[in-house]
Design an enzyme around this catalytic site. Structure first.
Site, mmCIF file in Angstrom:
data_model
loop_
_atom_site.group_PDB
_atom_site.id
_atom_site.type_symbol
_atom_site.label_atom_id
_atom_site.label_comp_id
_atom_site.label_asym_id
_atom_site.label_seq_id
_atom_site.Cartn_x
_atom_site.Cartn_y
_atom_site.Cartn_z
ATOM 1 N N CYS A 113 27.258 39.005 41.278
ATOM 2 C CA CYS A 113 27.702 37.974 40.631
ATOM 3 C C CYS A 113 27.342 36.502 41.321
ATOM 4 O O CYS A 113 27.371 35.668 40.859
ATOM 5 C CB CYS A 113 29.024 37.973 39.883
ATOM 6 S SG CYS A 113 29.258 39.472 38.978
ATOM 7 N N HIS A 241 30.767 31.273 38.115
ATOM 8 C CA HIS A 241 30.315 32.537 37.677
ATOM 9 C C HIS A 241 31.099 32.872 36.330
ATOM 10 O O HIS A 241 32.567 32.596 36.211
ATOM 11 C CB HIS A 241 30.504 33.521 38.597
ATOM 12 C CG HIS A 241 30.462 34.941 37.947
ATOM 13 N ND1 HIS A 241 29.367 35.385 37.247
ATOM 14 C CD2 HIS A 241 31.343 35.954 38.094
ATOM 15 C CE1 HIS A 241 29.564 36.762 36.814
ATOM 16 N NE2 HIS A 241 30.807 37.107 37.253
ATOM 17 N N ASN A 271 29.667 38.430 30.448
ATOM 18 C CA ASN A 271 29.336 38.309 32.066
ATOM 19 C C ASN A 271 27.898 38.736 32.142
ATOM 20 O O ASN A 271 27.872 39.915 31.871
ATOM 21 C CB ASN A 271 30.397 39.221 32.720
ATOM 22 C CG ASN A 271 30.092 39.236 34.191
ATOM 23 O OD1 ASN A 271 29.267 38.940 34.623
ATOM 24 N ND2 ASN A 271 31.199 39.866 34.689
#
Length: 315
Positions: A113, A241, A271
């Site tokens: 990420c 993120h 995500n």
């Protein structure tokens, strides 16, 4: 070298949208349960015939078009991804082939990420050193392919997509548009976020990630601002993120970015791992929510509890 700058951005998401209501028919969950815990309403899911390099190439083509450049103008292609199926050719080489970029240096960067902000720093360093003139920096992940769709704790989180940026040298006399990177990791907490096994599967210890992000990340983000000679109050945008809305929303206040727009793309995209920061940034630019020259803090965190952040000037 004066440093480098982002001259254009672009993003791509596959057309299929999976809603919380759709997920309710797949696992024991509900729209209220998902939204109250992570803030996600929808996510985009790629089909079996849409590999990671295709997602990446679509986003990169949009960034090139926005920059007014042709593939031949690029000499470095960096792709941040942790979900590529094949090891060789790497994803960056496949993207270069799809776009027709001749003879670039082509590398994949796997920091999960935090991959895009690591890749952006790497491109900045290459341009500063004279090893590249113009770079394509892409974050792309197909998280749906590494997800157990019977596990309600993880399948509600993920989405697929890509975001890209064109990076080139700052003009003579121009201030750098990409600030110094602050990066690091917590290797002993590598168990907190994992994509392991065969077939590979995404798993995480959500509470460990939440505690770390909400307590350790704010001073790191302020330090990234300090390295760039910027105060948090001067930020026009904060693009973290896109892991969880419950992490994202309080952090801007803890960082001190009281005047900043906070990217909340996690609500509609879920995500998307390495894609999440460039995807969210590109949407802010496209929607006119930030202006050219505005300062934005980009900060990625995730697998290995690796992190990387820098202040950039928006294209």
């Amino acid at each position: 070298m004066n440093g480098s700058r982002i001259t254009a951005v672009g993003h791509y998401q596959p057309p299929k949208v999976l809603t919380n209501e759709d997920l309710r028919g797949m696992v024991d969950t509900s729209d209220e349960w998902i939204r109250s815990r992570v803030g996600i309403r929808t996510r985009h899911i790629a089909g079996p015939d849409e590999p990671v390099d295709e997602l990446a190439a679509h986003a990169a083509a949009k960034a090139l078009a926005a920059a007014g450049l042709a593939p031949r103008d690029i000499d470095l292609v960096l792709v941040a991804t942790s979900t590529a199926v094949d090891r060789s050719p790497n994803t960056a080489a496949r993207v270069a082939a799809r776009l027709g970029v001749p003879q670039p240096a082509a590398m994949d960067i796997n920091v999960v990420c935090a991959g895009f902000t690591h890749a952006l720093a790497t491109a900045d360093h290459a341009v500063r050193a004279g090893a590249a003139t113009r770079a394509l920096v892409i974050g792309a992940d197909k998280m749906s392919e590494v997800t157990d769709w019977t596990d309600r704790t993880t399948c509600v989180l993920v989405g697929d997509g890509a975001g890209a940026a064109v990076v080139e040298a700052a003009a003579p006399g121009e201030s750098p548009g990409i600030g110094p990177v602050l990066w690091g990791s917590v290797p002993e907490m590598g168990h907190a976020v994992r994509i392991e096994g065969m077939p590979p599967r995404f798993a995480q210890e959500g509470q460990s990630v939440y505690r770390w992000a909400t307590t350790r990340l704010p001073p790191l983000a302020r330090r990234a601002c300090e390295l760039a000679g910027t105060t948090p109050e001067e930020l026009a945008a904060v693009v973290l993120h896109q892991a969880n809305l419950r992490i994202i929303e309080p952090l801007a206040g803890k960082i001190g970015a009281v005047n900043a727009i906070v990217a909340r793309d996690v609500v509609e995209s879920g995500n998307t791992s390495a894609a999440s920061i460039p995807l969210a940034l590109s949407k802010l630019v496209e929607q006119g929510e930030i202006s050219s020259g505005d300062r934005a803090l980009l900060f990625g965190f995730g697998g290995n509890l690796s992190y990387a952040g820098q202040v950039v000037r928006c294209p």
